[in-house]
Motif scaffolding. Structure first.
Motif, PDB file in Angstrom:
ATOM      1  N   GLY A 223       0.760  -1.120  -0.045  1.00 10.62           N
ATOM      2  CA  GLY A 223      -0.040   0.248   0.065  1.00 10.62           C
ATOM      3  C   GLY A 223       0.887   1.296   0.091  1.00 10.62           C
ATOM      4  O   GLY A 223       2.070   1.318  -0.639  1.00 10.62           O
ATOM      5  N   LYS A 224       0.464   2.065   0.822  1.00 15.54           N
ATOM      6  CA  LYS A 224       1.376   3.361   0.797  1.00 15.54           C
ATOM      7  C   LYS A 224       2.101   3.686   1.856  1.00 15.54           C
ATOM      8  O   LYS A 224       2.854   4.750   2.176  1.00 15.54           O
ATOM      9  N   SER A 225       2.254   2.495   2.711  1.00 14.02           N
ATOM     10  CA  SER A 225       3.209   2.716   3.873  1.00 14.02           C
ATOM     11  C   SER A 225       4.702   3.030   3.175  1.00 14.02           C
ATOM     12  O   SER A 225       4.844   2.573   1.959  1.00 14.02           O
ATOM     13  N   ALA A 226       5.368   3.435   3.973  1.00 12.77           N
ATOM     14  CA  ALA A 226       6.959   3.855   3.630  1.00 12.77           C
ATOM     15  C   ALA A 226       7.575   2.565   3.179  1.00 12.77           C
ATOM     16  O   ALA A 226       7.431   1.657   4.063  1.00 12.77           O
TER      17      ALA A 226
ATOM     18  N   LEU B 138      12.739  -2.232  -6.731  1.00 13.74           N
ATOM     19  CA  LEU B 138      12.616  -1.007  -5.758  1.00 13.74           C
ATOM     20  C   LEU B 138      11.860   0.240  -6.769  1.00 13.74           C
ATOM     21  O   LEU B 138      11.182   0.913  -6.672  1.00 13.74           O
ATOM     22  N   MET B 139      12.543   0.332  -7.993  1.00 17.94           N
ATOM     23  CA  MET B 139      12.331   1.277  -8.968  1.00 17.94           C
ATOM     24  C   MET B 139      10.870   1.184  -9.260  1.00 17.94           C
ATOM     25  O   MET B 139      10.173   2.024  -9.584  1.00 17.94           O
ATOM     26  N   LEU B 140      10.323  -0.017  -9.575  1.00 15.66           N
ATOM     27  CA  LEU B 140       9.046  -0.471 -10.088  1.00 15.66           C
ATOM     28  C   LEU B 140       8.168  -0.024  -8.921  1.00 15.66           C
ATOM     29  O   LEU B 140       6.881   0.692  -9.219  1.00 15.66           O
ATOM     30  N   VAL B 141       8.112  -0.417  -7.867  1.00 16.43           N
ATOM     31  CA  VAL B 141       7.347  -0.133  -6.732  1.00 16.43           C
ATOM     32  C   VAL B 141       7.422   1.324  -6.459  1.00 16.43           C
ATOM     33  O   VAL B 141       6.115   2.071  -6.255  1.00 16.43           O
ATOM     34  N   GLU B 142       8.610   2.112  -6.574  1.00  9.47           N
ATOM     35  CA  GLU B 142       8.505   3.425  -6.231  1.00  9.47           C
ATOM     36  C   GLU B 142       7.781   4.248  -7.367  1.00  9.47           C
ATOM     37  O   GLU B 142       6.967   5.233  -6.941  1.00  9.47           O
ATOM     38  N   ARG B 143       7.999   3.933  -8.601  1.00 11.91           N
ATOM     39  CA  ARG B 143       7.054   4.449  -9.629  1.00 11.91           C
ATOM     40  C   ARG B 143       5.588   4.311  -9.421  1.00 11.91           C
ATOM     41  O   ARG B 143       4.894   4.933  -9.480  1.00 11.91           O
ATOM     42  N   MET B 144       5.306   3.039  -9.102  1.00 14.13           N
ATOM     43  CA  MET B 144       3.633   2.795  -8.985  1.00 14.13           C
ATOM     44  C   MET B 144       3.006   3.600  -7.855  1.00 14.13           C
ATOM     45  O   MET B 144       1.959   3.837  -7.634  1.00 14.13           O
ATOM     46  N   ARG B 145       4.010   3.868  -6.881  1.00 12.61           N
ATOM     47  CA  ARG B 145       3.264   4.446  -5.706  1.00 12.61           C
ATOM     48  C   ARG B 145       3.109   5.912  -6.005  1.00 12.61           C
ATOM     49  O   ARG B 145       2.483   6.665  -5.330  1.00 12.61           O
ATOM     50  N   LYS B 146       3.601   6.461  -7.009  1.00 15.50           N
ATOM     51  CA  LYS B 146       3.589   7.850  -7.471  1.00 15.50           C
ATOM     52  C   LYS B 146       2.158   7.982  -8.061  1.00 15.50           C
ATOM     53  O   LYS B 146       1.633   9.075  -8.310  1.00 15.50           O
ATOM     54  N   PHE B 147       1.335   6.914  -8.601  1.00 18.00           N
ATOM     55  CA  PHE B 147       0.079   7.013  -9.215  1.00 18.00           C
ATOM     56  C   PHE B 147      -0.987   7.185  -8.131  1.00 18.00           C
ATOM     57  O   PHE B 147      -1.108   6.218  -6.993  1.00 18.00           O
ATOM     58  N   GLU B 148      -1.527   8.239  -7.968  1.00 15.80           N
ATOM     59  CA  GLU B 148      -2.767   8.543  -6.899  1.00 15.80           C
ATOM     60  C   GLU B 148      -3.893   9.141  -7.883  1.00 15.80           C
ATOM     61  O   GLU B 148      -3.877  10.006  -8.491  1.00 15.80           O
ATOM     62  N   VAL B 149      -4.916   8.532  -7.450  1.00 16.66           N
ATOM     63  CA  VAL B 149      -6.369   8.813  -7.987  1.00 16.66           C
ATOM     64  C   VAL B 149      -6.612  10.120  -8.131  1.00 16.66           C
ATOM     65  O   VAL B 149      -6.898  10.873  -8.927  1.00 16.66           O
ATOM     66  N   GLU B 150      -6.513  10.751  -6.767  1.00 16.04           N
ATOM     67  CA  GLU B 150      -7.016  12.293  -6.817  1.00 16.04           C
ATOM     68  C   GLU B 150      -5.972  12.988  -7.676  1.00 16.04           C
ATOM     69  O   GLU B 150      -6.614  14.353  -8.084  1.00 16.04           O
ATOM     70  N   ASN B 151      -4.654  12.873  -7.442  1.00 18.05           N
ATOM     71  CA  ASN B 151      -3.753  13.936  -8.030  1.00 18.05           C
ATOM     72  C   ASN B 151      -4.085  13.740  -9.475  1.00 18.05           C
ATOM     73  O   ASN B 151      -4.144  14.620 -10.281  1.00 18.05           O
ATOM     74  N   GLY B 152      -4.414  12.432 -10.060  1.00 18.29           N
ATOM     75  CA  GLY B 152      -4.786  12.228 -11.436  1.00 18.29           C
ATOM     76  C   GLY B 152      -5.990  12.909 -11.918  1.00 18.29           C
ATOM     77  O   GLY B 152      -5.854  13.427 -13.081  1.00 18.29           O
TER      78      GLY B 152
END
Length: 180
Positions: free
Chosen positions: A18-21, A150-164
């Motif tokens: 999820g969005k945990s660090a 790690l790069m894939l996970v970091e990239r996917m975490r940048k997608f947020e519905v509200e920001n989109g």
């Protein structure tokens, strides 16, 4: 065993946290890895990317060369299928483009939601990375695989519905104002 002390210090990265660090970010990973690897390996690690070079060139790692070839083929298949959907000319698929890559690209392009397509491609890439992961879990290729994950996970975490949605409405409104 040459990379045992490095790999044993790398925390598990769950793609479903999820969005945990994350336990560490890309910069921290590179800093840690740099203490254990050669200058040549540092160069390869610092050039690690989710976007493969379009021209075939050896990285010095058979694992990375295969990963980049498959990622390049996926991107070409996505481009071709999107072009066909828009009735545009497209480049021919590379010879190494397999049926599973084409199928993944078709599935992603056919999705109604861009976020769903990104999630699907993310999961496809993680499975591919797992399939390609080196058998020797304490090799430099295992370190490169960890970096890509790690790069894939970091990239996917940048997608947020509200920001989109906010970004979409902003761009859409700018288009409407420009048409008047």
């Amino acid at each position: 065993m040459a990379y045992y002390y490095l790999v044993s210090q790398l925390p598990n990265i769950s793609s479903s946290e999820g969005k945990s660090a994350l336990p560490l970010n890309g910069e921290q990973f590179f800093e840690l890895a740099s203490r254990f690897i050669s200058e040549e390996e540092k160069k390869v690690l610092s050039n690690l990317s989710l976007v493969p070079p379009m021209e075939l060139c050896s990285t010095g790692s058979e694992f990375l060369d295969i990963w980049y070839e498959k990622e390049r083929n996926l991107r070409c298949a996505l481009a071709q299928i999107r072009a066909q959907k828009l009735k545009k000319d497209s480049i021919p698929l590379p010879p190494g483009c397999t049926a599973d890559i084409i199928s993944a690209a078709r599935t992603a392009v056919g999705m109604d939601s861009p976020l769903s397509a990104e999630q699907f491609l993310y999961e496809y890439r993680l499975r591919l990375l797992d399939d390609l992961r080196p058998l020797d879990g304490f090799s430099i290729d295992a370190v490169y695989a960890y970096g890509l994950r790690l790069m894939l996970v970091e990239r996917m975490r940048k997608f947020e519905v509200e920001n989109g949605k906010t970004s979409y409405h902003k761009i859409y409104d700018e288009i409407l104002v420009g048409d008047k």
